[in-house]
Write an enzyme that holds these catalytic residues in place. Structure first.
Site, PDB file in Angstrom:
ATOM      1  N   HIS A 178       0.864  -0.970  -0.051  1.00 23.31           N
ATOM      2  CA  HIS A 178       0.374   0.052   0.064  1.00 23.31           C
ATOM      3  C   HIS A 178       0.723   1.358   0.097  1.00 23.31           C
ATOM      4  CE1 HIS A 178      -3.650  -2.134   1.867  1.00 23.31           C
ATOM      5  NE2 HIS A 178      -3.185  -2.697   0.763  1.00 23.31           N
TER       6      HIS A 178
HETATM    7  C1  LIG Z   1       0.199  -8.020  -4.432  1.00 27.24           C
HETATM    8  C2  LIG Z   1      -1.051  -6.783  -3.948  1.00 27.24           C
HETATM    9  C3  LIG Z   1      -2.311  -6.901  -3.419  1.00 27.24           C
HETATM   10  C4  LIG Z   1      -3.082  -5.983  -2.878  1.00 27.24           C
HETATM   11  N1  LIG Z   1      -4.001  -6.139  -1.971  1.00 27.24           N
HETATM   12  C5  LIG Z   1      -5.008  -5.056  -2.156  1.00 27.24           C
HETATM   13  C6  LIG Z   1      -6.420  -5.422  -1.805  1.00 27.24           C
HETATM   14  O1  LIG Z   1      -6.187  -6.691  -1.495  1.00 27.24           O
HETATM   15  N2  LIG Z   1      -7.226  -3.784  -1.486  1.00 27.24           N
HETATM   16  C7  LIG Z   1      -6.977  -3.143  -2.240  1.00 27.24           C
HETATM   17  O2  LIG Z   1      -7.308  -1.912  -1.732  1.00 27.24           O
HETATM   18  N3  LIG Z   1      -5.896  -2.777  -2.061  1.00 27.24           N
HETATM   19  C8  LIG Z   1      -4.937  -4.054  -2.528  1.00 27.24           C
HETATM   20  N4  LIG Z   1      -3.399  -3.437  -3.052  1.00 27.24           N
HETATM   21  C9  LIG Z   1      -3.258  -1.771  -3.024  1.00 27.24           C
HETATM   22  C10 LIG Z   1      -4.101  -1.451  -4.482  1.00 27.24           C
HETATM   23  O3  LIG Z   1      -4.071  -2.387  -5.164  1.00 27.24           O
HETATM   24  C11 LIG Z   1      -3.100  -0.450  -5.040  1.00 27.24           C
HETATM   25  O4  LIG Z   1      -2.379   0.839  -3.377  1.00 27.24           O
HETATM   26  C12 LIG Z   1      -3.828   0.666  -5.770  1.00 27.24           C
HETATM   27  O5  LIG Z   1      -4.130  -0.342  -6.650  1.00 27.24           O
HETATM   28  C13 LIG Z   1      -2.555   1.871  -6.326  1.00 27.24           C
HETATM   29  O6  LIG Z   1      -3.348   2.150  -7.723  1.00 27.24           O
HETATM   30  P1  LIG Z   1      -2.633   3.434  -8.417  1.00 27.24           P
HETATM   31  O7  LIG Z   1      -3.830   4.129  -9.258  1.00 27.24           O
HETATM   32  O8  LIG Z   1      -1.680   4.438  -6.952  1.00 27.24           O
HETATM   33  O9  LIG Z   1      -1.802   2.729  -9.202  1.00 27.24           O
HETATM   34  P2  LIG Z   1      -1.526   1.493  -9.946  1.00 27.24           P
HETATM   35  O10 LIG Z   1      -2.617   0.624  -9.846  1.00 27.24           O
HETATM   36  O11 LIG Z   1      -0.377   1.125  -8.893  1.00 27.24           O
HETATM   37  O12 LIG Z   1      -1.373   1.906 -11.493  1.00 27.24           O
HETATM   38  C14 LIG Z   1      -0.242   2.234 -11.894  1.00 27.24           C
HETATM   39  C15 LIG Z   1       0.071   2.328 -13.853  1.00 27.24           C
HETATM   40  O13 LIG Z   1       0.020   3.123 -14.028  1.00 27.24           O
HETATM   41  C16 LIG Z   1       1.708   2.153 -15.036  1.00 27.24           C
HETATM   42  N5  LIG Z   1       3.155   2.679 -15.167  1.00 27.24           N
HETATM   43  C17 LIG Z   1       4.016   3.427 -14.656  1.00 27.24           C
HETATM   44  N6  LIG Z   1       4.596   3.839 -14.661  1.00 27.24           N
HETATM   45  C18 LIG Z   1       3.818   4.394 -15.929  1.00 27.24           C
HETATM   46  C19 LIG Z   1       4.739   5.256 -17.507  1.00 27.24           C
HETATM   47  N7  LIG Z   1       6.211   6.175 -16.804  1.00 27.24           N
HETATM   48  N8  LIG Z   1       4.507   4.734 -18.430  1.00 27.24           N
HETATM   49  C20 LIG Z   1       3.138   4.537 -18.462  1.00 27.24           C
HETATM   50  N9  LIG Z   1       2.834   3.547 -17.824  1.00 27.24           N
HETATM   51  C21 LIG Z   1       3.465   3.806 -16.236  1.00 27.24           C
HETATM   52  C22 LIG Z   1       1.445   1.056 -14.653  1.00 27.24           C
HETATM   53  O14 LIG Z   1       1.952   0.034 -15.088  1.00 27.24           O
HETATM   54  C23 LIG Z   1       0.142   0.478 -13.447  1.00 27.24           C
HETATM   55  O15 LIG Z   1      -0.321  -0.209 -14.941  1.00 27.24           O
HETATM   56  C24 LIG Z   1      -2.423  -4.241  -3.114  1.00 27.24           C
HETATM   57  C25 LIG Z   1      -1.844  -4.470  -4.177  1.00 27.24           C
HETATM   58  C26 LIG Z   1      -0.690  -5.539  -4.516  1.00 27.24           C
HETATM   59  C27 LIG Z   1       0.697  -5.020  -5.649  1.00 27.24           C
END
Ligand SMILES: Cc1cc2nc3c(=O)[nH]c(=O)nc-3n(C[C@H](O)[C@H](O)[C@H](O)COP(=O)(O)OP(=O)(O)OC[C@H]3O[C@@H](n4cnc5c(N)ncnc54)[C@H](O)[C@@H]3O)c2cc1C
Length: 538
Positions: free
Chosen positions: A475
């Site tokens: 997280h």
């Molecule tokens: C193994 C795991 C288990 C988890 N379990 C849970 C759970 O059960 N429940 C829960 O609520 N949360 C859980 N989480 C946490 C939750 O999924 C994340 O906090 C949330 O998805 C983050 O969202 P975000 O939009 O910030 O980033 P992300 O969803 O990580 O999205 C970022 C995106 O940007 C892309 N990206 C990055 N850099 C670049 C670039 N330079 N150019 C183009 N694209 C790029 C990445 O590839 C990715 O697709 C878990 C996370 C993981 C990894």
């Protein structure tokens, strides 16, 4: 690739997909979503319990590694992050928890108008389609289906819930409802037995509306700036460098690791550090990458006297049967998160809200098969784990650049358990775990504690063990945090980067503080609300 767009979204993760959905409601907007990873049409992405198979798979996962962490006895922790459509929502454990209402009131109190619980509650209700039905807290009819998690629950989870009750933690039917405290079943982002990632819930419907274009396999390497205005991005498409232009805005939704990395690569960050790497400085703001906050977790594991999913899923014929059942009916162990149940509790009754989260898994993966990593395969005996993660750790880490090379992984300093408070509350929490496990409904069916083992009893031994076996619960947040003052934050309450024009951040990096609970829901909230701001011209 040719074209002009009003808004470019970098990253098709939890927040980026929700943002694209909101923007697609405005037929006048042309939107481009750029994702570094590939598509999500993979069996183990669709299958909820396929989770373990994605954990170390570089085809869908950035597989970051932290610096060796003194707080974790020197271990360099593995940090999975989704690298595909849906981002981390396509590889996560699917638990749907919004956090404690007071977390959002804290955000508002920190000088972020419009982010209090009563401000965000309508958005949480609007974005979901909760199987448990609508009420004051839950919503129905929204794009994201949330399952109630009440089907196919393993009987040992019911026993663990009874044990919690006897240990003083009452049953809670909805952690997203009036009270967070208690033990119960987790709601999950699962629909029809399949993972309901942000790509499935938000991005596909957005694409069907016509004005949202999505490009995959396209790492963005920096934001193009004209003075202090973002005008587009530099991206590599099929290995070829290209510049793509946004008439209105660039929104970074690359996640808590990717977003600060991109800001720094674009010259927005700690000026002295950027100059040290030979990068031109566009805006000196040392808060970029700082204030990193993450939940740390640990599992206690028992050998059980009754069958667990280890017995069902270890033999090849068990896997085949469960696989066929999942394919034909969308039911059975493969159709659920690894965490069926859990809860929230206070390690000290003097606290005004829960400070620990609990997880229950009728499953254990202590012993990897030769050549395999843990998490991939169930143990050859009936095993069950109860896990913990802290809700509001006080330890802070940071993300920095190793080099000006945009393809080099960033430097991640997690700094886990670097404050005495974080260690003390986890010590109190593992003692609570053992109290739960000692209650008859659980103790009657537990054969022996395997990890850490009954010999680990003194405070000193328990702390040594929790440092040795803890790790991220995935997280990471707050690395481009929201706040009113550019001297202490990166974005304002409309998620606009302080001191810049045409540049926003919408993802977990913008959390002012880490909510007490899982972070997919608040990350989706970020994207959803950024869409509202952009459409309102705010
Ligand atoms: C193994 C795991 C288990 C988890 N379990 C849970 C759970 O059960 N429940 C829960 O609520 N949360 C859980 N989480 C946490 C939750 O999924 C994340 O906090 C949330 O998805 C983050 O969202 P975000 O939009 O910030 O980033 P992300 O969803 O990580 O999205 C970022 C995106 O940007 C892309 N990206 C990055 N850099 C670049 C670039 N330079 N150019 C183009 N694209 C790029 C990445 O590839 C990715 O697709 C878990 C996370 C993981 C990894």
């Amino acid at each position: 690739m040719d074209g002009t767009w009003d808004i470019i979204i970098v990253g098709a993760g939890s927040a980026g997909c929700a943002l694209a959905y909101r923007l697609s409601e405005d037929p006048g907007l042309r939107v481009l979503v750029i994702e570094a990873g590939r598509h999500d049409r993979r069996l183990f992405v669709q299958m909820p319990l396929g989770y373990g198979k994605l954990f170390h798979d570089p085809r869908v996962n950035w597989c970051f590694r932290t610096e060796p962490d003194p707080g974790l006895n020197g271990v360099a922790d593995h940090w999975p992050r989704g690298k595909l459509l849906g981002g981390s929502s396509s590889i996560n454990a699917m638990v749907w928890v919004r956090g404690h209402p007071s977390d959002y009131d804290d955000w508002k109190a920190a000088g972020n108008p419009g982010w209090g619980w009563e401000d965000v509650r309508p958005d949480f209700r609007a974005l979901e389609d909760n199987e448990a039905g609508a009420d004051e807290w839950r919503g129905t009819g929204g794009p994201l289906h949330v399952s109630a998690g009440t089907r196919d629950v393993h009987p040992l989870i019911r026993r663990a819930l009874k044990a919690c009750e006897m240990a003083g933690l009452p049953f809670n039917p909805d952690f997203n409802g009036a009270t967070q405290e208690g033990a119960g079943l987790y709601q999950m982002t699962i629909r029809g037995g399949r993972r309901n990632s942000a790509a499935r819930a938000f991005l596909r419907p957005a694409q069907r509306r016509g004005q949202v274009e999505v490009v995959t396999g396209a790492p963005v390497t920096r934001v193009l700036l004209e003075g202090r205005r973002a005008v587009g991005v530099e991206v590599f498409l099929k290995g070829r460098r290209q510049e793509l232009r946004a008439a209105r805005e660039v929104v970074l939704s690359a996640g808590a690791v990717g977003t600060p990395q991109l800001l720094m690569l674009s010259g927005i960050g700690d000026g002295a550090a950027l100059q040290g790497l030979g990068l031109p400085v566009a805006l000196d703001n040392p808060n970029v990458g700082r204030h990193l906050c993450d939940h740390q977790g640990i599992n206690y594991t028992w050998r059980m006297k009754e069958p667990t999913y280890n017995d069902v899923l270890r033999p090849w014929w068990g896997k085949a049967f469960a696989g066929a059942r999942w394919l034909l009916t969308g039911r059975g162990p493969l159709s659920l998160s690894i965490n069926h149940g859990g809860g929230f509790f206070r390690t000290d009754p003097g606290r005004n809200r829960p400070n620990m989260q609990l997880y229950m898994q009728a499953f254990s993966t202590l012993i990897p098969r030769e050549g395999e990593r843990p998490v991939l395969n169930p143990d050859p005996f009936p095993g069950m784990s109860l896990g913990l993660s802290n809700c509001r750790p006080t330890s802070r880490g940071e993300i920095g650049l190793r080099s000006p090379d945009p393809f080099a992984p960033p430097r991640i300093v997690a700094n886990a358990y670097s404050t005495p408070e974080d260690v003390a509350e986890m010590l109190a929490a593992v003692k609570m775990l053992r109290r739960i496990a000692a209650q008859p409904p659980f103790a009657e069916v537990a054969a022996e504690e395997l990890r850490p083992g009954p010999e680990v009893r003194s405070d000193e031994a328990l702390v040594h063990d929790l440092r040795a076996r803890s790790g991220t619960v995935y997280h990471p947040s707050c690395t481009a945090r929201m706040g009113p003052d550019p001297r202490t934050s990166v974005v304002d309450a409309r998620l606009r980067v302080h001191g810049m024009e045409g540049l926003r951040v919408a993802d977990a990096s913008a959390f002012p503080t880490l909510p007490g609970g899982n972070t997919n829901a608040p990350a989706i909230l970020m994207g959803w609300r950024a869409g509202g701001f952009l459409r309102a011209g705010a």
